[in-house]
Design a protein around this motif. Structure first.
Motif, PDB file in Angstrom:
ATOM      1  N   ASP A  34      81.873  11.926  40.061  1.00 46.91           N
ATOM      2  CA  ASP A  34      81.085  12.638  41.070  1.00 46.91           C
ATOM      3  C   ASP A  34      81.530  14.089  41.074  1.00 46.91           C
ATOM      4  O   ASP A  34      82.712  14.393  41.256  1.00 46.91           O
ATOM      5  N   PHE A  35      80.575  14.985  40.858  1.00 44.38           N
ATOM      6  CA  PHE A  35      80.835  16.425  40.774  1.00 44.38           C
ATOM      7  C   PHE A  35      80.119  17.105  41.944  1.00 44.38           C
ATOM      8  O   PHE A  35      78.932  16.844  42.178  1.00 44.38           O
ATOM      9  N   VAL A  36      80.834  17.969  42.688  1.00 45.67           N
ATOM     10  CA  VAL A  36      80.167  18.764  43.719  1.00 45.67           C
ATOM     11  C   VAL A  36      80.359  20.240  43.381  1.00 45.67           C
ATOM     12  O   VAL A  36      81.474  20.687  43.091  1.00 45.67           O
ATOM     13  N   THR A  37      79.246  20.964  43.410  1.00 43.26           N
ATOM     14  CA  THR A  37      79.203  22.339  42.932  1.00 43.26           C
ATOM     15  C   THR A  37      79.556  23.326  44.034  1.00 43.26           C
ATOM     16  O   THR A  37      78.971  23.291  45.121  1.00 43.26           O
ATOM     17  N   SER A  38      80.498  24.199  43.736  1.00 48.63           N
ATOM     18  CA  SER A  38      80.819  25.310  44.628  1.00 48.63           C
ATOM     19  C   SER A  38      79.806  26.432  44.464  1.00 48.63           C
ATOM     20  O   SER A  38      79.221  26.906  45.428  1.00 48.63           O
ATOM     21  N   PHE A  39      79.605  26.857  43.214  1.00 44.66           N
ATOM     22  CA  PHE A  39      78.625  27.911  42.953  1.00 44.66           C
ATOM     23  C   PHE A  39      78.124  27.820  41.519  1.00 44.66           C
ATOM     24  O   PHE A  39      78.723  27.173  40.663  1.00 44.66           O
ATOM     25  N   ILE A  40      76.996  28.474  41.275  1.00 37.62           N
ATOM     26  CA  ILE A  40      76.361  28.510  39.961  1.00 37.62           C
ATOM     27  C   ILE A  40      76.490  29.928  39.418  1.00 37.62           C
ATOM     28  O   ILE A  40      76.096  30.899  40.074  1.00 37.62           O
ATOM     29  N   GLU A  41      77.048  30.044  38.226  1.00 39.62           N
ATOM     30  CA  GLU A  41      77.247  31.351  37.624  1.00 39.62           C
ATOM     31  C   GLU A  41      75.946  31.901  37.064  1.00 39.62           C
ATOM     32  O   GLU A  41      74.936  31.192  36.964  1.00 39.62           O
ATOM     33  N   ASP A  92      72.322  22.157  49.830  1.00 32.20           N
ATOM     34  CA  ASP A  92      73.057  20.898  49.975  1.00 32.20           C
ATOM     35  C   ASP A  92      72.501  19.798  49.068  1.00 32.20           C
ATOM     36  O   ASP A  92      73.264  19.021  48.482  1.00 32.20           O
ATOM     37  N   LYS A  93      71.202  19.727  48.935  1.00 26.73           N
ATOM     38  CA  LYS A  93      70.585  18.659  48.138  1.00 26.73           C
ATOM     39  C   LYS A  93      70.881  18.790  46.650  1.00 26.73           C
ATOM     40  O   LYS A  93      70.685  17.834  45.874  1.00 26.73           O
ATOM     41  N   ASP A  94      71.359  19.959  46.226  1.00 27.73           N
ATOM     42  CA  ASP A  94      71.623  20.199  44.807  1.00 27.73           C
ATOM     43  C   ASP A  94      73.119  20.264  44.475  1.00 27.73           C
ATOM     44  O   ASP A  94      73.482  20.607  43.343  1.00 27.73           O
ATOM     45  N   VAL A  95      73.959  19.911  45.440  1.00 30.44           N
ATOM     46  CA  VAL A  95      75.410  20.050  45.247  1.00 30.44           C
ATOM     47  C   VAL A  95      75.988  18.918  44.407  1.00 30.44           C
ATOM     48  O   VAL A  95      76.871  19.127  43.576  1.00 30.44           O
ATOM     49  N   VAL A 123      80.410   8.898  49.166  1.00 34.99           N
ATOM     50  CA  VAL A 123      80.805  10.220  48.662  1.00 34.99           C
ATOM     51  C   VAL A 123      80.297  11.247  49.664  1.00 34.99           C
ATOM     52  O   VAL A 123      79.123  11.215  50.064  1.00 34.99           O
ATOM     53  N   HIS A 124      81.194  12.146  50.071  1.00 31.75           N
ATOM     54  CA  HIS A 124      80.821  13.163  51.055  1.00 31.75           C
ATOM     55  C   HIS A 124      81.483  14.476  50.658  1.00 31.75           C
ATOM     56  O   HIS A 124      82.654  14.492  50.284  1.00 31.75           O
ATOM     57  N   PHE A 125      80.729  15.574  50.710  1.00 34.93           N
ATOM     58  CA  PHE A 125      81.336  16.862  50.382  1.00 34.93           C
ATOM     59  C   PHE A 125      81.431  17.751  51.611  1.00 34.93           C
ATOM     60  O   PHE A 125      80.635  17.656  52.548  1.00 34.93           O
ATOM     61  N   LEU A 126      82.452  18.601  51.605  1.00 34.59           N
ATOM     62  CA  LEU A 126      82.678  19.582  52.657  1.00 34.59           C
ATOM     63  C   LEU A 126      82.761  20.958  52.012  1.00 34.59           C
ATOM     64  O   LEU A 126      83.611  21.199  51.156  1.00 34.59           O
ATOM     65  N   ARG A 127      81.873  21.842  52.423  1.00 35.62           N
ATOM     66  CA  ARG A 127      81.894  23.218  51.950  1.00 35.62           C
ATOM     67  C   ARG A 127      82.767  24.035  52.893  1.00 35.62           C
ATOM     68  O   ARG A 127      82.647  23.914  54.107  1.00 35.62           O
ATOM     69  N   SER A 128      83.682  24.836  52.354  1.00 40.94           N
ATOM     70  CA  SER A 128      84.615  25.576  53.201  1.00 40.94           C
ATOM     71  C   SER A 128      83.867  26.472  54.180  1.00 40.94           C
ATOM     72  O   SER A 128      82.857  27.084  53.820  1.00 40.94           O
ATOM     73  N   PRO A 129      84.354  26.575  55.421  1.00 39.20           N
ATOM     74  CA  PRO A 129      83.704  27.472  56.386  1.00 39.20           C
ATOM     75  C   PRO A 129      83.844  28.937  55.990  1.00 39.20           C
ATOM     76  O   PRO A 129      82.975  29.752  56.304  1.00 39.20           O
ATOM     77  N   GLY A 130      84.927  29.293  55.305  1.00 40.34           N
ATOM     78  CA  GLY A 130      85.127  30.664  54.833  1.00 40.34           C
ATOM     79  C   GLY A 130      84.651  30.837  53.406  1.00 40.34           C
ATOM     80  O   GLY A 130      84.305  29.871  52.715  1.00 40.34           O
TER      81      GLY A 130
END
Length: 268
Positions: free
Chosen positions: A102-109, A29-32, A128-135
């Motif tokens: 503001d960029f929020v990362t889903s994944f790192i390739e 979370d701290k790196d998103v 700014v608040h991000f939500l990561r999908s539960p699925g």
């Protein structure tokens, strides 16, 4: 319907092939969250322009950048899906004068490039608040992201919340719906105007139906676009508490496999 299922299946097979070559990392979370650029405005104007686009990771490079740099100066808020932190895209973002991102990362390739959603504006967000999908997407096991930003509005005591979504795709409708419910639950906290926009991956009738149902509970409605001949209507703009002055689907833009959407709003 069968043709649509064949297309979805072919895209899924492509994702499986991709997963055999790439090992993706989900950041802590701290790196998103990453920020780019500098903006000096504290408020959005009472009349403002919104631009929404899934850019397909800017694979078209220079032709994408030309389109992007045409639209950004005309916009007050820009919502991008399939953004990248790589050797190319951040340089294009930082060329946009007086815009902050503001960029929020889903994944790192595997090669270290990051993909996610990015929101930009002339006005600095208050929150700014991000939500990561539960699925997670199958096989590649990656989440999708939603970025919620809060903006002050000129001549108003209310603030605007803007949610930028990249919806789960190759999953059951149940998992896609859970992501929408997750965001709706968060947006319920806000009593003022709302925008919820982006790529919802709403490629079947069921997804479109429950999307309207869930967001209808928040008194949000979907904007209509003239000449909307998209085969799959994946990208939408939902709104509450604002008056749409105009909307446009940019059918002439070909530097991504998604067509950009834009809208002009004013406070009610």
């Amino acid at each position: 319907m069968i043709k649509g299922l064949i297309l979805v299946l072919s895209l899924f097979v492509s994702s499986v092939a991709f997963s055999t070559e790439e090992k993706n990392e989900i950041p802590d979370d701290k790196d998103v969250h990453t920020q780019f650029g500098t903006c000096h405005q504290e408020f959005l104007p009472a009349n403002f322009n919104l631009f929404v686009w899934n850019i397909k990771k800017a694979e078209a490079r220079d032709s994408w950048a030309r389109d992007f740099e045409f639209f950004v100066p005309k916009s007050d808020i820009v919502l991008i899906q399939e953004g990248m932190i790589d050797s190319y895209m951040p340089k294009v973002l930082e060329r946009q004068k007086n815009f902050c991102w503001d960029f929020v990362t889903s994944f790192i390739e595997k090669d270290g490039d990051q993909t996610g959603v990015v929101s930009g504006s002339y006005a600095g967000p208050m929150m700014v608040h991000f939500l990561r999908s539960p699925g997670r997407e199958p096989v590649i096991k990656t989440p999708k992201m939603v970025l919620v930003s809060e903006y002050a509005l000129a001549n108003s005591t209310e603030t605007l919340w803007v949610a930028n979504i990249h919806g789960l795709n190759f999953v059951t409708d149940r998992l896609n719906r859970e992501q929408i419910e997750q965001v709706a639950q968060f947006l319920k906290k806000h009593q003022g105007p709302l925008i919820f926009a982006g790529d919802f991956n709403s490629w079947n009738k069921n997804r479109l139906t429950y999307l309207n149902e869930i967001l209808g509970r928040l008194q949000m409605h979907k904007l209509a676009f003239a000449n909307d001949n998209r085969r799959f209507k994946l990208d939408h703009i939902y709104v509450r508490g604002l008056e749409p002055v105009s909307t446009k689907l940019h059918n002439d833009i070909d530097s991504s496999d998604h067509k950009p959407l834009s809208a002009v709003f004013r406070l009610k």
